[in-house]
Design a protein around this motif. Structure first.
Motif, PDB file in Angstrom:
ATOM      1  N   PHE A   1       0.829  -1.201   0.000  1.00  0.00           N
ATOM      2  CA  PHE A   1       0.000   0.000   0.000  1.00  0.00           C
ATOM      3  C   PHE A   1       0.864   1.252   0.000  1.00  0.00           C
ATOM      4  O   PHE A   1       1.866   1.322   0.713  1.00  0.00           O
ATOM      5  CB  PHE A   1      -0.863   0.057   1.276  1.00  0.00           C
ATOM      6  N   ASP A   2       0.419   2.247  -0.747  1.00  0.00           N
ATOM      7  CA  ASP A   2       0.910   3.590  -0.560  1.00  0.00           C
ATOM      8  C   ASP A   2       0.387   4.035   0.812  1.00  0.00           C
ATOM      9  O   ASP A   2      -0.660   3.559   1.261  1.00  0.00           O
ATOM     10  CB  ASP A   2       0.356   4.482  -1.674  1.00  0.00           C
ATOM     11  N   ARG A   3       1.095   4.921   1.484  1.00  0.00           N
ATOM     12  CA  ARG A   3       0.645   5.358   2.811  1.00  0.00           C
ATOM     13  C   ARG A   3      -0.337   6.520   2.746  1.00  0.00           C
ATOM     14  O   ARG A   3      -1.494   6.383   3.130  1.00  0.00           O
ATOM     15  CB  ARG A   3       1.872   5.744   3.668  1.00  0.00           C
ATOM     16  N   ASP A   4       0.131   7.675   2.271  1.00  0.00           N
ATOM     17  CA  ASP A   4      -0.653   8.910   2.342  1.00  0.00           C
ATOM     18  C   ASP A   4      -1.691   8.965   1.223  1.00  0.00           C
ATOM     19  O   ASP A   4      -1.345   8.881   0.049  1.00  0.00           O
ATOM     20  CB  ASP A   4       0.274  10.114   2.266  1.00  0.00           C
TER      21      ASP A   4
ATOM     22  N   PRO B   1      -0.061  16.715   3.941  1.00  0.00           N
ATOM     23  CA  PRO B   1       1.240  16.957   3.311  1.00  0.00           C
ATOM     24  C   PRO B   1       2.374  17.147   4.321  1.00  0.00           C
ATOM     25  O   PRO B   1       2.249  17.900   5.281  1.00  0.00           O
ATOM     26  CB  PRO B   1       1.009  18.227   2.481  1.00  0.00           C
ATOM     27  N   TYR B   2       3.435  16.402   4.079  1.00  0.00           N
ATOM     28  CA  TYR B   2       4.658  16.472   4.897  1.00  0.00           C
ATOM     29  C   TYR B   2       4.354  16.299   6.385  1.00  0.00           C
ATOM     30  O   TYR B   2       4.900  17.001   7.229  1.00  0.00           O
ATOM     31  CB  TYR B   2       5.423  17.779   4.632  1.00  0.00           C
ATOM     32  N   ASN B   3       3.526  15.330   6.696  1.00  0.00           N
ATOM     33  CA  ASN B   3       3.122  15.119   8.087  1.00  0.00           C
ATOM     34  C   ASN B   3       4.240  14.467   8.907  1.00  0.00           C
ATOM     35  O   ASN B   3       4.689  13.378   8.586  1.00  0.00           O
ATOM     36  CB  ASN B   3       1.868  14.244   8.157  1.00  0.00           C
TER      37      ASN B   3
ATOM     38  N   GLY C   1      13.932  14.798   2.113  1.00  0.00           N
ATOM     39  CA  GLY C   1      14.894  15.376   1.175  1.00  0.00           C
ATOM     40  C   GLY C   1      14.741  16.878   1.000  1.00  0.00           C
ATOM     41  O   GLY C   1      15.694  17.576   0.687  1.00  0.00           O
ATOM     42  N   ARG C   2      13.525  17.369   1.254  1.00  0.00           N
ATOM     43  CA  ARG C   2      13.261  18.806   1.131  1.00  0.00           C
ATOM     44  C   ARG C   2      13.597  19.560   2.423  1.00  0.00           C
ATOM     45  O   ARG C   2      13.480  20.772   2.488  1.00  0.00           O
ATOM     46  CB  ARG C   2      11.781  19.028   0.809  1.00  0.00           C
ATOM     47  N   GLY C   3      13.969  18.817   3.481  1.00  0.00           N
ATOM     48  CA  GLY C   3      14.295  19.453   4.751  1.00  0.00           C
ATOM     49  C   GLY C   3      13.081  19.846   5.579  1.00  0.00           C
ATOM     50  O   GLY C   3      13.196  20.624   6.524  1.00  0.00           O
ATOM     51  N   LEU C   4      11.921  19.295   5.250  1.00  0.00           N
ATOM     52  CA  LEU C   4      10.682  19.625   5.964  1.00  0.00           C
ATOM     53  C   LEU C   4      10.338  18.608   7.047  1.00  0.00           C
ATOM     54  O   LEU C   4       9.501  18.889   7.907  1.00  0.00           O
ATOM     55  CB  LEU C   4       9.515  19.707   4.961  1.00  0.00           C
ATOM     56  N   LEU C   5      10.957  17.450   6.987  1.00  0.00           N
ATOM     57  CA  LEU C   5      10.721  16.356   7.942  1.00  0.00           C
ATOM     58  C   LEU C   5      12.044  15.685   8.264  1.00  0.00           C
ATOM     59  O   LEU C   5      12.962  15.722   7.446  1.00  0.00           O
ATOM     60  CB  LEU C   5       9.842  15.263   7.309  1.00  0.00           C
TER      61      LEU C   5
END
Length: 171
Positions: free
Chosen positions: A10-13, A21-23, A59-63
């Motif tokens: 399964f995909d998660r989100d 988004p970005y949880n 990779g975006r530095g958000l998580l």
């Protein structure tokens, strides 16, 4: 040949849980309708389950990977234990082999749980999930959400209106 598939990934989100988004906050995890029952049914038939999830927020530095891990742990608290978790933490521009639509996570998941890709279903909500499944030799099922583009659903070889309907295609 067995009557049940080797595995369902399964995909998660947007597939197992509501897409936030970005949880990075486990308290914001909410299962999608039918997810518990679908997973209970699969596990009850001895079908292995796994999650394959792009997490570009890392990779975006958000998580952080720890935040992704905490959300994944909450998913397991709510939906039960999965046989494998495969996460791509890379930025979309990194050119990795794991980020869907590349098949890397699906192939790694199959290897981890000794499932044959051709006997594995991949259930997701966007075309990247479908393309990754096809590239890995697995069987995709698209369960559209409001984020799914209409032409993505038109191109998918198999679609289901919800997880319960997808289960009926698998078992």
């Amino acid at each position: 040949m067995d009557q049940y598939p080797d595995a369902v990934l399964f995909d998660r989100d947007g597939t197992l849980i509501r897409d936030v988004p970005y949880n990075g906050d486990p308290d914001r995890v909410r299962p999608m309708p039918g997810a518990r029952d679908v997973l209970r049914a699969l596990r009850g038939h001895g079908v292995r389950t796994g999650v394959v999830s792009n997490q570009s927020g890392v990779g975006r530095g958000l998580l952080t990977l720890d935040e992704v891990g905490a959300v994944n742990a909450r998913v397991e608290e709510l939906l039960g234990r999965f046989d494998t978790w495969q996460v791509c933490p890379h930025h979309p521009d990194d050119g990795c082999e794991c980020r869907k639509p590349a098949p890397g996570m699906i192939l790694r998941a199959c290897e981890a749980i000794q499932a044959r890709p051709e006997r594995t279903y991949v259930i997701g909500d966007i075309e990247a999930d479908v393309k990754a499944a096809l590239a890995a030799g697995a069987i995709p099922i698209l369960v559209p959400t409001p984020q799914t583009l209409p032409d993505e659903a038109d191109r998918a070889p198999h679609t289901a209106p919800d997880l319960t309907s997808a289960l009926a295609m698998v078992l």
